[in-house]
Write a protein that holds these residues in place. Sequence first.
Motif, PDB file in Angstrom:
ATOM      1  N   LEU A 255     -30.482 -74.149 -27.557  1.00 35.94           N
ATOM      2  CA  LEU A 255     -31.014 -72.802 -27.586  1.00 35.94           C
ATOM      3  C   LEU A 255     -30.199 -71.960 -28.552  1.00 35.94           C
ATOM      4  CD1 LEU A 255     -31.340 -72.205 -23.728  1.00 35.94           C
ATOM      5  CD2 LEU A 255     -33.202 -72.761 -25.300  1.00 35.94           C
ATOM      6  N   GLN A 256     -30.842 -70.962 -29.108  1.00 36.48           N
ATOM      7  CA  GLN A 256     -30.141 -70.041 -29.977  1.00 36.48           C
ATOM      8  C   GLN A 256     -30.417 -68.619 -29.521  1.00 36.48           C
ATOM      9  OE1 GLN A 256     -30.910 -70.475 -34.155  1.00 36.48           O
ATOM     10  NE2 GLN A 256     -29.431 -68.898 -34.764  1.00 36.48           N
ATOM     11  N   LEU A 257     -29.345 -67.865 -29.283  1.00 38.23           N
ATOM     12  CA  LEU A 257     -29.471 -66.470 -28.898  1.00 38.23           C
ATOM     13  C   LEU A 257     -29.235 -65.606 -30.128  1.00 38.23           C
ATOM     14  CD1 LEU A 257     -27.563 -66.333 -25.486  1.00 38.23           C
ATOM     15  CD2 LEU A 257     -29.987 -66.720 -25.913  1.00 38.23           C
ATOM     16  N   LYS A 258     -30.220 -64.796 -30.448  1.00 40.06           N
ATOM     17  CA  LYS A 258     -30.135 -63.938 -31.621  1.00 40.06           C
ATOM     18  C   LYS A 258     -30.080 -62.486 -31.181  1.00 40.06           C
ATOM     19  CE  LYS A 258     -32.790 -67.051 -34.639  1.00 40.06           C
ATOM     20  NZ  LYS A 258     -33.976 -67.157 -35.527  1.00 40.06           N
ATOM     21  N   GLY A 259     -28.960 -61.825 -31.470  1.00 42.00           N
ATOM     22  CA  GLY A 259     -28.837 -60.414 -31.131  1.00 42.00           C
ATOM     23  C   GLY A 259     -28.618 -60.204 -29.646  1.00 42.00           C
ATOM     24  N   GLY A 260     -28.015 -59.106 -29.280  1.00 39.86           N
ATOM     25  CA  GLY A 260     -27.831 -58.769 -27.880  1.00 39.86           C
ATOM     26  C   GLY A 260     -26.597 -59.361 -27.247  1.00 39.86           C
ATOM     27  N   VAL A 261     -25.994 -60.357 -27.872  1.00 35.48           N
ATOM     28  CA  VAL A 261     -24.791 -60.957 -27.313  1.00 35.48           C
ATOM     29  C   VAL A 261     -24.000 -61.591 -28.448  1.00 35.48           C
ATOM     30  CG1 VAL A 261     -25.966 -63.127 -26.778  1.00 35.48           C
ATOM     31  CG2 VAL A 261     -23.873 -62.527 -25.556  1.00 35.48           C
ATOM     32  N   SER A 262     -22.702 -61.452 -28.406  1.00 35.89           N
ATOM     33  CA  SER A 262     -21.821 -62.037 -29.407  1.00 35.89           C
ATOM     34  C   SER A 262     -21.163 -63.286 -28.846  1.00 35.89           C
ATOM     35  CB  SER A 262     -20.738 -61.036 -29.818  1.00 35.89           C
ATOM     36  OG  SER A 262     -19.869 -60.774 -28.718  1.00 35.89           O
ATOM     37  N   ALA A 263     -20.625 -64.113 -29.738  1.00 39.07           N
ATOM     38  CA  ALA A 263     -19.904 -65.306 -29.297  1.00 39.07           C
ATOM     39  C   ALA A 263     -18.707 -64.921 -28.445  1.00 39.07           C
ATOM     40  CB  ALA A 263     -19.463 -66.127 -30.510  1.00 39.07           C
ATOM     41  N   ARG A 264     -18.011 -63.864 -28.838  1.00 37.38           N
ATOM     42  CA  ARG A 264     -16.853 -63.430 -28.058  1.00 37.38           C
ATOM     43  C   ARG A 264     -17.279 -62.945 -26.668  1.00 37.38           C
ATOM     44  NH1 ARG A 264     -13.043 -59.376 -31.024  1.00 37.38           N
ATOM     45  NH2 ARG A 264     -15.032 -58.265 -31.238  1.00 37.38           N
ATOM     46  N   GLY A 265     -18.374 -62.180 -26.590  1.00 38.92           N
ATOM     47  CA  GLY A 265     -18.845 -61.721 -25.294  1.00 38.92           C
ATOM     48  C   GLY A 265     -19.250 -62.874 -24.394  1.00 38.92           C
ATOM     49  N   PHE A 266     -19.912 -63.893 -24.966  1.00 40.30           N
ATOM     50  CA  PHE A 266     -20.320 -65.064 -24.189  1.00 40.30           C
ATOM     51  C   PHE A 266     -19.102 -65.832 -23.711  1.00 40.30           C
ATOM     52  CE2 PHE A 266     -22.273 -69.414 -23.912  1.00 40.30           C
ATOM     53  CZ  PHE A 266     -23.166 -69.114 -22.895  1.00 40.30           C
ATOM     54  N   LEU A 267     -18.092 -65.951 -24.547  1.00 34.52           N
ATOM     55  CA  LEU A 267     -16.864 -66.642 -24.167  1.00 34.52           C
ATOM     56  C   LEU A 267     -16.166 -65.927 -23.020  1.00 34.52           C
ATOM     57  CD1 LEU A 267     -15.171 -69.105 -25.055  1.00 34.52           C
ATOM     58  CD2 LEU A 267     -13.867 -67.566 -26.524  1.00 34.52           C
ATOM     59  N   ILE A 268     -16.154 -64.601 -23.066  1.00 33.98           N
ATOM     60  CA  ILE A 268     -15.583 -63.816 -21.970  1.00 33.98           C
ATOM     61  C   ILE A 268     -16.351 -64.057 -20.681  1.00 33.98           C
ATOM     62  CG2 ILE A 268     -15.201 -61.472 -21.121  1.00 33.98           C
ATOM     63  CD1 ILE A 268     -14.746 -60.653 -24.068  1.00 33.98           C
ATOM     64  N   ALA A 269     -17.685 -64.042 -20.772  1.00 33.14           N
ATOM     65  CA  ALA A 269     -18.513 -64.260 -19.586  1.00 33.14           C
ATOM     66  C   ALA A 269     -18.247 -65.625 -18.967  1.00 33.14           C
ATOM     67  CB  ALA A 269     -19.991 -64.123 -19.950  1.00 33.14           C
ATOM     68  N   LEU A 270     -18.165 -66.661 -19.804  1.00 33.87           N
ATOM     69  CA  LEU A 270     -17.900 -68.005 -19.287  1.00 33.87           C
ATOM     70  C   LEU A 270     -16.553 -68.058 -18.567  1.00 33.87           C
ATOM     71  CD1 LEU A 270     -19.120 -70.201 -22.298  1.00 33.87           C
ATOM     72  CD2 LEU A 270     -20.305 -69.796 -20.126  1.00 33.87           C
ATOM     73  N   ALA A 271     -15.541 -67.416 -19.157  1.00 38.92           N
ATOM     74  CA  ALA A 271     -14.214 -67.418 -18.542  1.00 38.92           C
ATOM     75  C   ALA A 271     -14.229 -66.736 -17.181  1.00 38.92           C
ATOM     76  CB  ALA A 271     -13.212 -66.743 -19.473  1.00 38.92           C
ATOM     77  N   VAL A 272     -14.879 -65.575 -17.095  1.00 34.47           N
ATOM     78  CA  VAL A 272     -14.936 -64.841 -15.834  1.00 34.47           C
ATOM     79  C   VAL A 272     -15.688 -65.647 -14.782  1.00 34.47           C
ATOM     80  CG1 VAL A 272     -15.862 -62.785 -14.707  1.00 34.47           C
ATOM     81  CG2 VAL A 272     -14.688 -62.584 -16.908  1.00 34.47           C
ATOM     82  N   CYS A 273     -16.786 -66.282 -15.176  1.00 35.55           N
ATOM     83  CA  CYS A 273     -17.573 -67.070 -14.224  1.00 35.55           C
ATOM     84  C   CYS A 273     -16.804 -68.285 -13.718  1.00 35.55           C
ATOM     85  CB  CYS A 273     -18.892 -67.511 -14.857  1.00 35.55           C
ATOM     86  SG  CYS A 273     -20.049 -66.159 -15.175  1.00 35.55           S
ATOM     87  N   ARG A 274     -15.808 -68.743 -14.482  1.00 33.91           N
ATOM     88  CA  ARG A 274     -14.965 -69.842 -14.022  1.00 33.91           C
ATOM     89  C   ARG A 274     -13.821 -69.354 -13.146  1.00 33.91           C
ATOM     90  NH1 ARG A 274     -15.491 -71.689 -19.518  1.00 33.91           N
ATOM     91  NH2 ARG A 274     -13.432 -70.803 -19.961  1.00 33.91           N
ATOM     92  N   GLY A 275     -13.764 -68.064 -12.897  1.00 38.52           N
ATOM     93  CA  GLY A 275     -12.721 -67.525 -12.037  1.00 38.52           C
ATOM     94  C   GLY A 275     -11.475 -67.100 -12.774  1.00 38.52           C
ATOM     95  N   GLU A 276     -11.523 -67.067 -14.106  1.00 32.53           N
ATOM     96  CA  GLU A 276     -10.367 -66.642 -14.882  1.00 32.53           C
ATOM     97  C   GLU A 276     -10.326 -65.121 -14.984  1.00 32.53           C
ATOM     98  OE1 GLU A 276     -10.312 -68.659 -18.655  1.00 32.53           O
ATOM     99  OE2 GLU A 276     -10.871 -70.577 -17.764  1.00 32.53           O
ATOM    100  N   ASN A 277      -9.205 -64.627 -15.461  1.00 36.56           N
ATOM    101  CA  ASN A 277      -8.998 -63.187 -15.605  1.00 36.56           C
ATOM    102  C   ASN A 277      -8.606 -62.887 -17.051  1.00 36.56           C
ATOM    103  OD1 ASN A 277      -8.609 -60.451 -15.035  1.00 36.56           O
ATOM    104  ND2 ASN A 277      -6.503 -60.774 -14.356  1.00 36.56           N
ATOM    105  N   PRO A 278      -9.553 -62.974 -17.982  1.00 37.10           N
ATOM    106  CA  PRO A 278      -9.203 -62.774 -19.391  1.00 37.10           C
ATOM    107  C   PRO A 278      -8.686 -61.369 -19.647  1.00 37.10           C
ATOM    108  CG  PRO A 278     -11.592 -62.767 -19.093  1.00 37.10           C
ATOM    109  CD  PRO A 278     -10.998 -63.206 -17.795  1.00 37.10           C
TER     110      PRO A 278
END
Length: 502
Positions: free
Chosen positions: A68-91
């Motif tokens: 899948l490709q997400l165009k606009g509305g989300v950045s790679a950095r924002g997605f990386l932050i979301a993944l970290a938080v969902c894994r229980g991390e505290n970025p």
Amino acid sequence: MEEPKGLGISHDNNTTLDLDDRECPAGWVRVRIEDSWFTVERDFLMRHSDYFRALFHSGMRESQQDKLQLKGGVSARGFLIALAVCRGENPPLVHPDELVDAVECAAFLQVAPLVRHLCDIIDSDNCLLLYQAAAMFGVHQLFHNAALFLCDAFDDLKEVAESTIPEELIEYSQTLSPASYVAIGHHTPSIELLNDSFRVVCFLDEKQGEWKHLTDLPTLCSTSRAGVAVLDNRLYIVGGVYGYLKDTVDSSHCYDPESGIWTTLPGPQQPRCDFTMFGHEGHLYAIGGEVQNKFISSAERYDTSKGEWTFIQHAPRPVTSAACAIARRRMFVCFWKPPDTTDIYEYVPSDDQWTLTTTMIRSQSYGHCMVSHRDNLYVMRNGPRDDFLRCLMDCYNITTGQWTAMPGLYINSKGSLFTATIRGDSAFTVKHMLTLEYTITSDGWKPRRQMKGFAKNGSLWACLLRLPKTGPVTPHVDEEGREVEISFPDSDGGFPEAMQPL
């Protein structure tokens, strides 16, 4: 392609960040955002993102694709932050661009854990930025929490707020009720004919610098050796003792400041006194306590939606009147082992488990309390032996795992620093003769102002409640008597348009 900079985020078996477009294993999906490819488990995305859950269950062609490709509305950095938080991390989100990217991702992908995390990290440094970003992207929960923080800390943030955010955002924040300090006196049930002046709940009028009457405790309510906590802006008083034989009160009482009404609720299945109680995410927790002169380790949880108490995992050992605090949505309890050791355990509701977080070894004479500010736990105790009038404080950071000894706070015989409450960057300590406000800094607590004490003998409790500005709240109505909803403004004064999936 390089990984987005500025984030100390690890990767685990739920996610990989790849450099190229490689094959995707079964049960996984490859997501391209900007120039980055992320290989993530489908189930992981569906558990944490309403966007992906709806997409994968939509039946559309994209729901079956493994790329899948997400165009606009989300950045790679924002997605990386979301993944970290969902894994229980505290970025560590410090840079403004990181915060904005995180809010944008939370809105576009509808990631509830990320929204909760952003609400948890609101502080005086990022409040205004998160407030604006939440308004812009329509993240209502974050918007409201940031507005409440600004409301509470407006005196400190007013100058910066008026020069950086739209006037309508300031106005909305000022329509909210600020958190008020509330103190509860020592009371045991008595017959209604007796006028018990201690059967009161008071709030701190900060402009006048004195405590004023809020409500009377119910006649059958006891605060003697009871559990006291605030949950969802309601005050709960559970258990306690009464009478010459110190019998345990079986019922609980709840005060709603918006209606001004007390209601009676069931008490714990195990009658107890001198126990630890706190409220967290729709539940009350009663930990340990005393039963028939015996210390116990049993623990219970009260579900406010069901009105039921259920037993949870026993505390690590019998404990009474243990200090507790909630930091970053994590629950911590102190277990003192005389004379010099305090173990701090975390209770994890999702696993129903207790885990040892850290151990503090300090000379101390009696008692202590614990409060939290950001990701710090402040543990306070009296000095050892003849130095008991000196309050000593240590700080434990739950992110770094480091202890720091804070400068000592000297006090006189008017009382001890054992009842403390945190609001924003302020710590309030309440004693019978004196109420003190401190500004919390990295170097310790700095005295800010002094007010009258809570002039009632015996034990006292302090907490925060949002009180109606002009008495009980009534619904807003239009000219025809219909209720009118108050909406969240964005930077243009209205709701942002809903973001559509690409």
